[in-house]
Design an enzyme around this catalytic site. Structure first.
Site, PDB file in Angstrom:
ATOM      1  N   ASP A 289       0.928  -1.298  -0.216  1.00 12.33           N
ATOM      2  CA  ASP A 289       0.019   0.026   0.244  1.00 12.33           C
ATOM      3  C   ASP A 289       1.016   1.346  -0.063  1.00 12.33           C
ATOM      4  OD1 ASP A 289      -3.105   0.856   0.717  1.00 12.33           O
ATOM      5  OD2 ASP A 289      -1.468   2.143   1.662  1.00 12.33           O
ATOM      6  N   ASN A 297      -2.707  13.149  -3.212  1.00 10.79           N
ATOM      7  CA  ASN A 297      -3.836  13.570  -3.926  1.00 10.79           C
ATOM      8  C   ASN A 297      -4.417  14.852  -3.700  1.00 10.79           C
ATOM      9  OD1 ASN A 297      -4.306  11.531  -5.914  1.00 10.79           O
ATOM     10  ND2 ASN A 297      -5.693  10.333  -4.314  1.00 10.79           N
ATOM     11  N   HIS A 302      -5.555  14.571  -8.367  1.00 18.98           N
ATOM     12  CA  HIS A 302      -5.759  13.171  -8.692  1.00 18.98           C
ATOM     13  C   HIS A 302      -5.002  12.780 -10.142  1.00 18.98           C
ATOM     14  CE1 HIS A 302      -8.809  12.232  -5.765  1.00 18.98           C
ATOM     15  NE2 HIS A 302      -9.121  13.304  -5.951  1.00 18.98           N
ATOM     16  N   ASP A 306      -2.798   9.706 -10.244  1.00 21.36           N
ATOM     17  CA  ASP A 306      -2.758   8.299 -11.287  1.00 21.36           C
ATOM     18  C   ASP A 306      -1.351   8.116 -11.802  1.00 21.36           C
ATOM     19  OD1 ASP A 306      -5.321   8.531 -10.836  1.00 21.36           O
ATOM     20  OD2 ASP A 306      -6.056   9.497 -12.468  1.00 21.36           O
ATOM     21  N   GLU A 333      -5.100   2.386  -3.447  1.00 17.93           N
ATOM     22  CA  GLU A 333      -3.503   2.457  -3.822  1.00 17.93           C
ATOM     23  C   GLU A 333      -3.183   0.925  -3.176  1.00 17.93           C
ATOM     24  OE1 GLU A 333      -4.741   4.387   0.117  1.00 17.93           O
ATOM     25  OE2 GLU A 333      -5.324   4.388  -1.925  1.00 17.93           O
TER      26      GLU A 333
END
Length: 414
Positions: A289, A297, A302, A306, A333
């Protein structure tokens, strides 16, 4: 085809329309000619009145001045003898009336009145009233109109007959041949040539020739298409199989990172666990993770998040065994890495290598921004009696321990 109640030959329809339009044209021309004749004969009546005024009126004036009734009546009969004149009436200044012609037309509207002057001047000695003969006018106009109608009728009939013959020869017959050919054409008769009944022509081509040539080319194309149909079917089948494979791949793949998706985990991991139990093989999994991904973010947006997810998925995938190990995006994630034929210690070593690599690589973003990330790992091996849910739950718990211990570390358990 020709037995259908809706079937109407083109040539017959064109001939009917030609006849109707020709009749309308004749009617219009005939009406115009009749009107012109009517106007001409009305003008003729005016000329007759002028002629009477120049020839008979002076004689009437002398006869009335000399009071010679017989001479006046003689002049009235002479005027009434004109075919255009229907009725004549002379009113003398003394009150006498002399009439000639059709008495039923006396007092008809549109009569012409001429004053009769005395021979040596002075007041008029009478009036001459002329009434046109409508029967004569109708007879002359009708006779002329009938002659024109017969002349135009013969001409139009001859033209329509010629047009019908030409349409039948040049249009109806070849089109009927082509229609029969098309109606009787079957796949077994694709090699049958088209035969058109047309007069022999040299060096001339029209639309029917072009259409016939097009049908011949279509037949040749269909024959070639059918001959290559097996190859075409094989090609389409191959493309379809590739498309099905691509659709299957897309249904198993996460669109953002290119890793497998959650559906693939549900379909594939139980098979990996069952294989490990059946053949006594090692199987390890690790959950990883991204640390503080929400801050990335929130701080950079965002789209940057990505980019980070794609970078991490590529970084892990490049360091796995091709065709053996696989990575899937579990959600958000979080990622799952499955390591078949791998004991726990090797899996822990792999996780450490991945953690160090992720932390060491800088992510270069637009605008000159460099971003570093870390990840936490939970690693476990498949135990006797485990199923896929148990294995995932234990790896997830170990991941939680790694995060509680400060992140950027590997937590493992047998």
């Amino acid at each position: 085809m020709t037995d259908s109640p809706l079937f109407r030959p083109i040539a017959a329809r064109l001939i009917r329309r030609t006849i109707v339009l020709s009749a309308l044209c004749v009617a219009v021309v005939l009406a115009l000619q009749t009107w012109l004749l009517w106007q001409q004969h009305r003008q003729r009546l005016v000329e007759v009145v002028e002629t009477v005024g120049s020839t008979h009126v002076p004689l009437l004036g002398v006869a009335l001045w000399d009071i010679e009734p017989q001479a006046v009546q003689l002049q009235v009969r002479a005027i009434a003898s004109w075919p255009e004149v229907g009725h004549v009436r002379v009113r003398a200044a003394t009150g006498q009336v002399f009439e000639g012609g059709d008495a039923s037309l006396a007092g008809a509207p549109h009569s012409h009145v001429v004053e009769i002057s005395a021979p040596r001047g002075g007041p008029p000695v009478g009036q001459l009233e002329l009434v046109a003969d409508p029967a004569h006018l109708h007879s002359v106009v009708g006779r002329n109109a009938l002659q024109m109608l017969m002349g135009y009728g013969v001409l139009v009939t001859a033209l329509c007959v010629l047009i019908a013959v030409m349409l039948r020869r040049e249009l109806q017959t070849p089109l009927e041949s082509m229609a029969r050919f098309a109606a009787e054409l079957t796949p077994e008769q694709l090699t049958k040539p088209l035969q058109i009944e047309r007069p022999t022509r040299q060096g001339r081509v029209d639309e029917i020739d072009v259409l016939a040539d097009g049908i011949s080319k279509l037949q040749a194309g269909l024959r070639g298409h059918i001959a290559n149909l097996d190859d075409l079917v094989a090609e389409r089948t191959e493309k379809l199989e590739l498309l099905v494979e691509e659709i299957h791949r897309l249904s198993m793949t996460d669109a953002l990172t290119g890793a497998y998706n959650r559906r693939t985990i549900d379909d594939r991991l139980p098979s990996e666990v069952e294989r490990a139990h059946r053949y006594g093989r090692d199987l390890s999994v690790l959950f990883l993770d991204l640390d503080h991904f929400k801050q990335i973010n929130d701080s950079h947006g965002h789209p940057v998040g990505d980019v980070v997810l794609r970078h991490m998925a590529n970084c892990v995938r490049e360091r796995l065994r091709s065709g053996v190990d696989w990575i899937a995006r579990y959600g958000g994630e979080e990622f799952l890495v499955v390591l078949p034929e791998t004991p726990l210690d090797s899996a822990v070593a792999t996780a450490e290598r991945l953690r160090e690599r992720i932390a060491a690589e800088l992510i270069v973003l637009d605008g000159g921004l460099n971003l570093s990330i870390t990840a936490s790992f939970g690693v476990t091996a498949c135990r006797e009696g485990d199923d896929s849910s148990t294995l995932l739950a234990r790896a997830d718990a170990l991941l939680y321990e790694a995060k509680l211990a400060g992140r950027n570390r590997v937590a493992s358990s047998t």
